[in-house]
Enzyme design. Structure first.
Site, PDB file in Angstrom:
ATOM      1  N   GLU A   1       0.815  -1.213   0.000  1.00 41.98           N
ATOM      2  CA  GLU A   1       0.000   0.000   0.000  1.00 41.98           C
ATOM      3  C   GLU A   1       0.853   1.270   0.000  1.00 41.98           C
ATOM      4  OE1 GLU A   1      -3.827  -1.774   2.469  1.00 41.98           O
ATOM      5  OE2 GLU A   1      -2.276  -0.717   3.588  1.00 41.98           O
TER       6      GLU A   1
ATOM      7  N   GLU B   1      10.539  -1.872   6.654  1.00 40.57           N
ATOM      8  CA  GLU B   1      11.668  -1.191   7.284  1.00 40.57           C
ATOM      9  C   GLU B   1      12.677  -0.865   6.187  1.00 40.57           C
ATOM     10  OE1 GLU B   1      14.502   0.594   8.767  1.00 40.57           O
ATOM     11  OE2 GLU B   1      12.894   0.212  10.212  1.00 40.57           O
TER      12      GLU B   1
ATOM     13  N   ASN C   1      -3.242   4.945  16.286  1.00 39.97           N
ATOM     14  CA  ASN C   1      -4.405   4.757  15.425  1.00 39.97           C
ATOM     15  C   ASN C   1      -4.927   3.327  15.565  1.00 39.97           C
ATOM     16  OD1 ASN C   1      -4.459   7.395  14.063  1.00 39.97           O
ATOM     17  ND2 ASN C   1      -2.451   6.762  13.302  1.00 39.97           N
TER      18      ASN C   1
ATOM     19  N   CYS D   1      -1.061   6.292  10.133  1.00 38.47           N
ATOM     20  CA  CYS D   1       0.171   5.684  10.622  1.00 38.47           C
ATOM     21  C   CYS D   1      -0.141   4.446  11.461  1.00 38.47           C
ATOM     22  CB  CYS D   1       0.923   6.715  11.458  1.00 38.47           C
ATOM     23  SG  CYS D   1       2.486   6.126  12.121  1.00 38.47           S
TER      24      CYS D   1
END
Length: 343
Positions: A83, A154, A285, A328
């Site tokens: 994504e 990462e 979130n 996030c």
């Protein structure tokens, strides 16, 4: 057949003026087929089509947020999925891109970490996210002026491919982004931080996802050991700053009852002493099955006030795209109200 976007612009096929035309079609016009490059000779277009392809995506889906943010869900040609998030503001257009399918860091509060690791993205698959989002939004690729490597993965554990992607993004004949508007985020790979400092031709910004000032808490929420210890991370950050002179951003997701105690704010201020930095406090979130809650507004304010009183440059970052699963820590291939289109 080779993926053209994996190449550095200086290594593109064709020569001289024709190469510049090819680069303009790809990165300025955002054209996705060689047939559409009408000012190139037919023979050159045919040879390009025999040797290269331009599209790494089998399918693209979008989920639009009420705040204008858009989550793009890409299905790659091998069936893997990842994504990106497009965030338009009044004064700029920003994209958050992925560097991996999934993520090996497995941060406990992050939906991507719960997916596990799929594979690294190639340089072209990273860059193609920008071109695809621009096409989906009906804008030119160069209208997206801000980019953060903060999506899935990462980046420091896909170092070479991420650096190649950054060089393509910055190249004046490609997307021509400003190095001051490109930020790489890492969970804290000390070796990678030092490597980035040595990349003299890049100069992109660094953000470190710290999330805790003490080892016990950090190991609880980042359990895999993908990152180094806090002491090792901060030593690398200081080395980075000594070489580059650049301010470093520290990202700190606020988790209720976990890392939001005021003694942790005091300790964070101690950890950051002597480092020119900015702390982003990020309310957690929510996502299904996380087992964590965001700190309360009052606790976030108290944490903020404690840092500010200690002279720390700090702000609270309000995430965009929550209702689309695009904020996030939420990227996990979820599709609330997704719209599907051919790639």
């Amino acid at each position: 057949m080779e993926f053209l976007l994996d190449l550095h612009p200086d290594a593109y096929p064709l020569e001289g003026f024709r190469r510049r035309q090819l680069l303009e079609w790809v990165f300025v016009q955002g054209v996705g087929t060689f047939d559409a490059m009408t000012n190139l000779p037919a023979e050159a277009r045919a040879e390009l089509a025999r040797s290269y392809h331009l599209n790494p995506f089998r399918e693209i889906e979008t989920v639009r947020s009420a705040d204008g943010s858009v989550k793009y869900l890409f299905t790659l040609t091998d069936g893997r999925q990842m994504e990106a998030v497009y965030m338009p503001y009044l004064d700029r257009k920003t994209i958050c891109v992925s560097t991996m399918v999934g993520c090996p860091a497995r941060c406990a509060f992050c939906a991507t970490g719960a997916m596990g690791f799929g594979r690294n993205l190639t340089p072209g698959e990273i860059v193609a996210q920008v071109l695809a989002v621009a096409g989906g939004e009906g804008i030119g690729p160069r209208e997206i002026r801000n980019l953060v490597f903060m999506g899935m993965g990462e980046a420091m554990l896909n170092y070479e491919n991420t650096m190649q992607a950054a060089r393509i993004l910055l190249h004046p004949q490609a997307l021509g982004m400003s190095k001051r508007r490109v930020t790489l985020s890492t969970v804290g790979i000390a070796k990678g931080i030092r490597q980035l400092a040595a990349e003299d031709d890049l100069g992109i910004k660094l953000a470190i996802s710290l999330h805790a000032p003490d080892e016990d808490t950090r190991q609880r929420i980042i359990p895999t050991g993908a990152a180094n210890s806090i002491a090792e991370i901060m030593a690398a950050a200081r080395d980075y700053q000594a070489v580059t002179g650049r301010r470093i951003t520290l990202e700190y997701t606020m988790l209720r009852g976990i890392n939001d105690h005021l003694w942790q704010a005091e300790l964070l201020a101690d950890v950051l002493q002597g480092l020119v930095s900015h702390v982003n406090l990020i309310p957690m979130n929510p996502w299904d099955g996380s087992g964590f809650e965001s700190s309360t507004e009052d606790q976030i304010q108290a944490f903020y006030d404690t840092l500010e009183a200690r002279g720390v440059d700090v702000s609270v970052r309000r995430s965009r795209g929550k209702d689309a699963g695009a904020a996030c820590g939420q990227l996990a291939l979820k599709r609330p109200g997704a719209v599907t289109g051919a790639a």
